[in-house]
Design a protein around this motif. Sequence first.
Motif, PDB file in Angstrom:
ATOM      1  N   GLU A  43       0.808  -1.212   0.000  1.00 44.44           N
ATOM      2  CA  GLU A  43       0.000   0.000   0.000  1.00 44.44           C
ATOM      3  C   GLU A  43       0.849   1.274   0.000  1.00 44.44           C
ATOM      4  OE1 GLU A  43      -3.671   2.064   2.413  1.00 44.44           O
ATOM      5  OE2 GLU A  43      -3.148  -0.009   2.845  1.00 44.44           O
ATOM      6  N   ASP A  44       1.967   1.272   0.737  1.00 44.69           N
ATOM      7  CA  ASP A  44       2.788   2.486   0.765  1.00 44.69           C
ATOM      8  C   ASP A  44       3.375   2.809  -0.606  1.00 44.69           C
ATOM      9  OD1 ASP A  44       4.478   0.194   1.071  1.00 44.69           O
ATOM     10  OD2 ASP A  44       6.092   1.470   1.820  1.00 44.69           O
ATOM     11  N   ILE A  45       3.643   1.789  -1.409  1.00 47.60           N
ATOM     12  CA  ILE A  45       4.131   2.011  -2.775  1.00 47.60           C
ATOM     13  C   ILE A  45       2.986   2.476  -3.666  1.00 47.60           C
ATOM     14  CG2 ILE A  45       5.124   0.912  -4.818  1.00 47.60           C
ATOM     15  CD1 ILE A  45       7.118   1.341  -2.493  1.00 47.60           C
ATOM     16  N   ARG A  46       1.820   1.855  -3.536  1.00 51.22           N
ATOM     17  CA  ARG A  46       0.651   2.283  -4.331  1.00 51.22           C
ATOM     18  C   ARG A  46       0.317   3.738  -4.057  1.00 51.22           C
ATOM     19  NH1 ARG A  46      -2.855  -2.781  -3.034  1.00 51.22           N
ATOM     20  NH2 ARG A  46      -3.025  -1.520  -1.199  1.00 51.22           N
ATOM     21  N   THR A  67      10.340  -2.395  -9.037  1.00 49.39           N
ATOM     22  CA  THR A  67      11.384  -2.967  -8.199  1.00 49.39           C
ATOM     23  C   THR A  67      11.189  -2.346  -6.815  1.00 49.39           C
ATOM     24  OG1 THR A  67      13.038  -1.225  -8.447  1.00 49.39           O
ATOM     25  CG2 THR A  67      12.971  -2.904 -10.186  1.00 49.39           C
ATOM     26  N   PRO A  68      11.966  -2.745  -5.825  1.00 50.36           N
ATOM     27  CA  PRO A  68      11.832  -2.073  -4.526  1.00 50.36           C
ATOM     28  C   PRO A  68      12.191  -0.575  -4.579  1.00 50.36           C
ATOM     29  CG  PRO A  68      12.911  -4.186  -4.258  1.00 50.36           C
ATOM     30  CD  PRO A  68      12.803  -3.942  -5.731  1.00 50.36           C
ATOM     31  N   ALA A  69      12.916  -0.146  -5.611  1.00 53.24           N
ATOM     32  CA  ALA A  69      13.364   1.248  -5.688  1.00 53.24           C
ATOM     33  C   ALA A  69      12.506   2.137  -6.588  1.00 53.24           C
ATOM     34  CB  ALA A  69      14.806   1.302  -6.174  1.00 53.24           C
ATOM     35  N   THR A  91       8.680   7.206 -14.669  1.00 53.63           N
ATOM     36  CA  THR A  91       9.171   6.418 -13.538  1.00 53.63           C
ATOM     37  C   THR A  91       9.035   7.194 -12.241  1.00 53.63           C
ATOM     38  OG1 THR A  91      10.776   5.377 -15.011  1.00 53.63           O
ATOM     39  CG2 THR A  91      11.161   5.135 -12.648  1.00 53.63           C
ATOM     40  N   THR A  92       8.541   6.520 -11.212  1.00 53.79           N
ATOM     41  CA  THR A  92       8.511   7.058  -9.857  1.00 53.79           C
ATOM     42  C   THR A  92       9.605   6.368  -9.059  1.00 53.79           C
ATOM     43  OG1 THR A  92       6.109   7.400  -9.943  1.00 53.79           O
ATOM     44  CG2 THR A  92       7.115   7.353  -7.761  1.00 53.79           C
ATOM     45  N   TYR A  93      10.583   7.141  -8.602  1.00 56.81           N
ATOM     46  CA  TYR A  93      11.654   6.611  -7.754  1.00 56.81           C
ATOM     47  C   TYR A  93      11.295   6.881  -6.304  1.00 56.81           C
ATOM     48  CZ  TYR A  93      14.470   6.247 -11.960  1.00 56.81           C
ATOM     49  OH  TYR A  93      14.934   5.903 -13.199  1.00 56.81           O
TER      50      TYR A  93
END
Length: 163
Positions: A43-46, A67-69, A91-93
């Motif tokens: 959820e924190d990535i979404r 990826t995790p990054a 891309t979202t880093y």
Amino acid sequence: MAKKIFILLLIVTLGACSDHNEYELPISKYPESFQKEVSKLPEDIRDKMKVPTKFPFNVEFFRFSTTPAYSSVEYEPVDGELSDNVNLSFTTYYNDKIDSLKSYESIELNNGEKAILKNDEEDLKVLEWADNGDVQQLAVMFRDTEITNQDLKIMADSLTTVK
């Protein structure tokens, strides 16, 4: 009289050339497979993941990777001629470190953020900016067509959270 007609035609021509079409690809139009892949992410990535919804040419979703990054979305122009000449990725880093604004030309986005033009070459443009603790990067490789800084700004200004 001929002079007035010429001036009128010139104004109409210039107006037509400056007309900048924008095409939309709202989140609801992304394919179900994209939504399914995104729903598997924590959820924190979404919450952090965003995508552009306006483009200077008509596009469709092409590929999603994560990826995790970072998470990255690639788009394919619908126009067959452009699809052979344009590669577009967003891309979202998941970090907030961008290079110094002093080293690059900057473009002010509608939300007040300063984006840096990391690459502005004959066939590659890369725009990068900090956005709520993350770095967003828009990269466009192109040939035999022109991508302007205004085109980059249109896409950057149209970010929408995926969720």
